[in-house]
Design a protein around this motif. Structure first.
Motif, PDB file in Angstrom:
ATOM      1  N   ARG A 187      22.783  50.604  48.911  1.00  0.00           N
ATOM      2  CA  ARG A 187      23.126  51.623  49.661  1.00  0.00           C
ATOM      3  C   ARG A 187      21.795  52.356  50.010  1.00  0.00           C
ATOM      4  O   ARG A 187      21.669  52.608  51.223  1.00  0.00           O
ATOM      5  CB  ARG A 187      23.651  52.688  48.577  1.00  0.00           C
ATOM      6  N   HIS A 188      20.636  52.299  49.393  1.00  0.00           N
ATOM      7  CA  HIS A 188      19.370  52.901  50.013  1.00  0.00           C
ATOM      8  C   HIS A 188      18.119  51.730  49.479  1.00  0.00           C
ATOM      9  O   HIS A 188      18.289  51.167  48.357  1.00  0.00           O
ATOM     10  CB  HIS A 188      19.120  54.084  49.253  1.00  0.00           C
ATOM     11  N   VAL A 189      17.165  51.764  50.673  1.00  0.00           N
ATOM     12  CA  VAL A 189      15.735  51.126  50.087  1.00  0.00           C
ATOM     13  C   VAL A 189      14.908  52.051  50.288  1.00  0.00           C
ATOM     14  O   VAL A 189      14.383  52.151  51.377  1.00  0.00           O
ATOM     15  CB  VAL A 189      15.459  49.668  50.977  1.00  0.00           C
ATOM     16  N   CYS A 190      14.331  52.760  49.267  1.00  0.00           N
ATOM     17  CA  CYS A 190      13.473  53.776  49.515  1.00  0.00           C
ATOM     18  C   CYS A 190      12.088  53.378  48.974  1.00  0.00           C
ATOM     19  O   CYS A 190      11.767  52.562  48.029  1.00  0.00           O
ATOM     20  CB  CYS A 190      13.840  55.153  48.698  1.00  0.00           C
ATOM     21  N   TRP A 191      11.001  54.263  49.505  1.00  0.00           N
ATOM     22  CA  TRP A 191       9.683  53.888  49.307  1.00  0.00           C
ATOM     23  C   TRP A 191       8.550  54.636  49.444  1.00  0.00           C
ATOM     24  O   TRP A 191       8.703  55.978  49.964  1.00  0.00           O
ATOM     25  CB  TRP A 191       9.382  52.588  50.114  1.00  0.00           C
ATOM     26  N   ALA A 192       7.292  54.548  48.882  1.00  0.00           N
ATOM     27  CA  ALA A 192       6.219  54.986  49.213  1.00  0.00           C
ATOM     28  C   ALA A 192       4.940  54.440  49.205  1.00  0.00           C
ATOM     29  O   ALA A 192       5.033  53.503  48.406  1.00  0.00           O
ATOM     30  CB  ALA A 192       6.081  56.270  48.343  1.00  0.00           C
ATOM     31  N   TRP A 193       3.940  54.706  50.116  1.00  0.00           N
ATOM     32  CA  TRP A 193       2.729  53.878  49.792  1.00  0.00           C
ATOM     33  C   TRP A 193       1.502  54.678  49.896  1.00  0.00           C
ATOM     34  O   TRP A 193       1.609  55.740  50.509  1.00  0.00           O
ATOM     35  CB  TRP A 193       2.619  52.439  50.764  1.00  0.00           C
ATOM     36  N   MET A 194       0.604  54.204  49.324  1.00  0.00           N
ATOM     37  CA  MET A 194      -0.815  55.050  49.409  1.00  0.00           C
ATOM     38  C   MET A 194      -2.032  54.101  49.682  1.00  0.00           C
ATOM     39  O   MET A 194      -1.714  52.881  49.060  1.00  0.00           O
ATOM     40  CB  MET A 194      -1.340  55.542  47.981  1.00  0.00           C
ATOM     41  N   LEU A 195      -2.901  54.181  50.312  1.00  0.00           N
ATOM     42  CA  LEU A 195      -3.829  53.050  51.075  1.00  0.00           C
ATOM     43  C   LEU A 195      -5.324  53.924  51.001  1.00  0.00           C
ATOM     44  O   LEU A 195      -5.495  55.363  51.215  1.00  0.00           O
ATOM     45  CB  LEU A 195      -3.558  52.801  52.324  1.00  0.00           C
ATOM     46  N   GLY A 196      -6.252  52.863  50.810  1.00  0.00           N
ATOM     47  CA  GLY A 196      -7.655  53.401  51.125  1.00  0.00           C
ATOM     48  C   GLY A 196      -8.223  53.876  49.837  1.00  0.00           C
ATOM     49  O   GLY A 196      -7.828  54.672  48.806  1.00  0.00           O
ATOM     50  N   PRO A 197      -9.460  53.662  49.568  1.00  0.00           N
ATOM     51  CA  PRO A 197     -10.371  54.165  48.325  1.00  0.00           C
ATOM     52  C   PRO A 197     -10.256  55.726  48.384  1.00  0.00           C
ATOM     53  O   PRO A 197     -10.377  56.206  47.233  1.00  0.00           O
ATOM     54  CB  PRO A 197     -11.800  53.593  48.501  1.00  0.00           C
ATOM     55  N   GLU A 198     -10.325  56.478  49.160  1.00  0.00           N
ATOM     56  CA  GLU A 198     -10.347  58.017  49.309  1.00  0.00           C
ATOM     57  C   GLU A 198      -8.790  58.398  48.984  1.00  0.00           C
ATOM     58  O   GLU A 198      -8.458  59.539  49.019  1.00  0.00           O
ATOM     59  CB  GLU A 198     -10.892  58.531  50.378  1.00  0.00           C
ATOM     60  N   ARG A 199      -7.705  57.602  49.280  1.00  0.00           N
ATOM     61  CA  ARG A 199      -6.328  57.830  48.804  1.00  0.00           C
ATOM     62  C   ARG A 199      -5.828  59.037  49.940  1.00  0.00           C
ATOM     63  O   ARG A 199      -5.440  59.914  49.410  1.00  0.00           O
ATOM     64  CB  ARG A 199      -6.075  58.354  47.537  1.00  0.00           C
ATOM     65  N   LYS A 200      -6.228  58.891  51.116  1.00  0.00           N
ATOM     66  CA  LYS A 200      -5.867  59.826  52.181  1.00  0.00           C
ATOM     67  C   LYS A 200      -4.886  59.366  52.984  1.00  0.00           C
ATOM     68  O   LYS A 200      -4.247  60.163  53.981  1.00  0.00           O
ATOM     69  CB  LYS A 200      -6.974  60.179  53.203  1.00  0.00           C
ATOM     70  N   ASP A 201      -4.344  58.062  52.898  1.00  0.00           N
ATOM     71  CA  ASP A 201      -3.523  57.437  53.934  1.00  0.00           C
ATOM     72  C   ASP A 201      -2.345  57.029  53.324  1.00  0.00           C
ATOM     73  O   ASP A 201      -2.121  56.119  52.300  1.00  0.00           O
ATOM     74  CB  ASP A 201      -4.220  56.344  54.589  1.00  0.00           C
ATOM     75  N   TRP A 202      -0.984  57.716  53.566  1.00  0.00           N
ATOM     76  CA  TRP A 202       0.013  57.727  52.873  1.00  0.00           C
ATOM     77  C   TRP A 202       1.475  57.786  53.555  1.00  0.00           C
ATOM     78  O   TRP A 202       1.289  58.675  54.406  1.00  0.00           O
ATOM     79  CB  TRP A 202       0.411  58.500  51.495  1.00  0.00           C
ATOM     80  N   GLN A 203       2.368  57.255  53.138  1.00  0.00           N
ATOM     81  CA  GLN A 203       3.710  57.311  53.576  1.00  0.00           C
ATOM     82  C   GLN A 203       4.946  57.284  52.795  1.00  0.00           C
ATOM     83  O   GLN A 203       4.577  56.881  51.407  1.00  0.00           O
ATOM     84  CB  GLN A 203       4.003  56.583  54.802  1.00  0.00           C
ATOM     85  N   LEU A 204       5.932  58.045  53.060  1.00  0.00           N
ATOM     86  CA  LEU A 204       7.250  57.875  52.052  1.00  0.00           C
ATOM     87  C   LEU A 204       8.395  58.134  52.917  1.00  0.00           C
ATOM     88  O   LEU A 204       8.487  58.393  54.140  1.00  0.00           O
ATOM     89  CB  LEU A 204       7.185  59.165  51.022  1.00  0.00           C
ATOM     90  N   ASN A 205       9.331  57.415  52.325  1.00  0.00           N
ATOM     91  CA  ASN A 205      10.858  57.557  53.113  1.00  0.00           C
ATOM     92  C   ASN A 205      12.064  57.531  51.979  1.00  0.00           C
ATOM     93  O   ASN A 205      11.799  56.888  51.062  1.00  0.00           O
ATOM     94  CB  ASN A 205      10.662  56.084  53.938  1.00  0.00           C
ATOM     95  N   ASP A 206      12.921  58.472  52.464  1.00  0.00           N
ATOM     96  CA  ASP A 206      13.818  58.685  51.600  1.00  0.00           C
ATOM     97  C   ASP A 206      15.147  57.809  51.872  1.00  0.00           C
ATOM     98  O   ASP A 206      16.261  57.593  51.034  1.00  0.00           O
ATOM     99  CB  ASP A 206      14.543  60.124  51.470  1.00  0.00           C
ATOM    100  N   ASN A 207      15.142  57.077  52.771  1.00  0.00           N
ATOM    101  CA  ASN A 207      16.172  56.106  53.381  1.00  0.00           C
ATOM    102  C   ASN A 207      17.586  56.430  53.169  1.00  0.00           C
ATOM    103  O   ASN A 207      18.183  55.894  52.443  1.00  0.00           O
ATOM    104  CB  ASN A 207      15.901  54.859  52.582  1.00  0.00           C
ATOM    105  N   GLY A 208      17.915  57.863  53.540  1.00  0.00           N
ATOM    106  CA  GLY A 208      19.224  58.377  53.611  1.00  0.00           C
ATOM    107  C   GLY A 208      19.455  59.319  52.440  1.00  0.00           C
ATOM    108  O   GLY A 208      20.548  59.639  52.285  1.00  0.00           O
ATOM    109  N   GLU A 209      18.562  58.943  51.388  1.00  0.00           N
ATOM    110  CA  GLU A 209      19.017  59.967  50.305  1.00  0.00           C
ATOM    111  C   GLU A 209      18.509  61.639  50.544  1.00  0.00           C
ATOM    112  O   GLU A 209      17.844  61.697  51.501  1.00  0.00           O
ATOM    113  CB  GLU A 209      17.824  59.811  49.133  1.00  0.00           C
ATOM    114  N   PRO A 210      18.960  62.515  49.906  1.00  0.00           N
ATOM    115  CA  PRO A 210      18.777  63.854  50.360  1.00  0.00           C
ATOM    116  C   PRO A 210      17.147  63.930  50.293  1.00  0.00           C
ATOM    117  O   PRO A 210      16.418  63.465  49.528  1.00  0.00           O
ATOM    118  CB  PRO A 210      19.279  64.661  49.001  1.00  0.00           C
ATOM    119  N   SER A 211      16.708  64.881  51.318  1.00  0.00           N
ATOM    120  CA  SER A 211      15.219  64.952  51.518  1.00  0.00           C
ATOM    121  C   SER A 211      14.524  65.448  50.330  1.00  0.00           C
ATOM    122  O   SER A 211      14.838  66.379  49.591  1.00  0.00           O
ATOM    123  CB  SER A 211      14.970  66.021  52.569  1.00  0.00           C
TER     124      SER A 211
END
Length: 202
Positions: free
Chosen positions: A51-75
Motif C-alpha cells: 500500500r505504501h513505501v515511505c522513507w526518509a534520508w539524512m546526508l552529510g557530516p553536518e546533517r543538513k541535507d535531508w528529505q522524507l516522504n509519506d507516500n500517501g499516508e496522512p501528512s
C-alpha cells in the motif's frame, strides 16, 4: 567543531505488525541524493504490491541535507517519525524505507506514527552505529630540496599519503582529519617553496 559523525555500520532490517498491517523496514547506507532516489525506486518496484513505501534520508557530516516522504499516508504520520528515529541516533548518510501492507483495519494518526517509528527503530537497531571522522584532502607541491621538510610534517602528523612523486618538482596527495586542517596547513606553510591546493572535505 568536531569532525566526528555517525552512520550505520551495515544494512539493517525490521518487521513489525499492528492490527494486521505489516511494516517491513530497511536501513541502508547512502552517500548522495541520487543514490538514495535510485534505491527508493528499486524498493518501490520490488514492493509494488504494497500500500505504501515511505522513507526518509539524512546526508552529510553536518546533517543538513535531508528529505522524507509519506507516500500517501496522512501528512506527518510516516516520513516524519522515520526521520525522527534517524535524528534520535544522530545518524547521517543513511536511508530508511518502511513498506506497509495494509491489513484492513485503520490505525489512526497516533497508531501510524507509532508503527512507523517502531519499524524504523528496528531497522536502525539491526544496522548498528559506527563512528566516522570528516576528512580533508590536500595536494602538496614542492622542490626536491625541500622534500625532507615536507616529509617530516607528513610523518610527524601521521597524514595518510594517497600518492606521491619525487622528481625535480615533487608532489604528494594527503588526507587527514578535518579538525587538524589549520594546524597542518600552518606547518606546511613554514616549509620554503611549498604550494598547497585544497581538494575539499568529505
Amino acid at each position: 567543531m568536531s569532525d566526528v559523525y555517525y552512520t550505520i555500520a551495515r544494512e539493517g532490517s525490521g518487521r513489525y505488525t499492528e492490527k494486521m498491517s505489516r511494516f517491513l523496514s530497511f536501513a541502508l547506507p547512502v552517500s548522495d541524493p541520487a543514490e538514495a532516489k535510485e534505491i527508493i525506486k528499486l524498493y518501490q518496484n520490488e514492493y509494488h504490491d504494497s500500500r505504501h513505501v515511505c522513507w526518509a534520508w539524512m546526508l552529510g557530516p553536518e546533517r543538513k541535507d535531508w528529505q522524507l516522504n509519506d507516500n500517501g499516508e496522512p501528512s506527518g504520520t510516516a516520513g516524519k517519525p522515520i526521520l525522527g528515529q534517524i535524528n534520535s541516533l544522530e545518524l547521517t548518510n543513511v536511508l530508511v524505507i518502511v513498506v506497509r501492507y495494509f491489513g484492513g483495519i485503520k490505525l489512526g494518526t497516533s497508531g501510524l506514527i507509532s508503527a512507523y517509528k517502531e519499524a524504523a527503530r528496528q531497522a536502525l537497531e539491526d544496522a548498528g552505529r559506527k563512528e566516522c571522522r570528516q576528512m580533508t584532502r590536500l595536494k602538496i607541491e614542492f622542490s626536491y630540496e625541500t622534500a625532507d621538510g615536507v616529509m617530516r610534517v607528513i610523518k610527524g602528523n601521521e597524514l595518510n599519503v594517497l600518492e606521491k612523486q619525487f622528481d625535480n618538482m615533487c608532489h604528494a596527495l594527503v588526507e587527514f582529519p578535518l579538525d587538524s586542517k589549520d594546524h597542518i596547513v600552518g606547518l606546511l606553510g613554514k616549509v620554503e617553496g611549498v604550494m598547497l591546493t585544497e581538494l575539499g572535505d568529505f
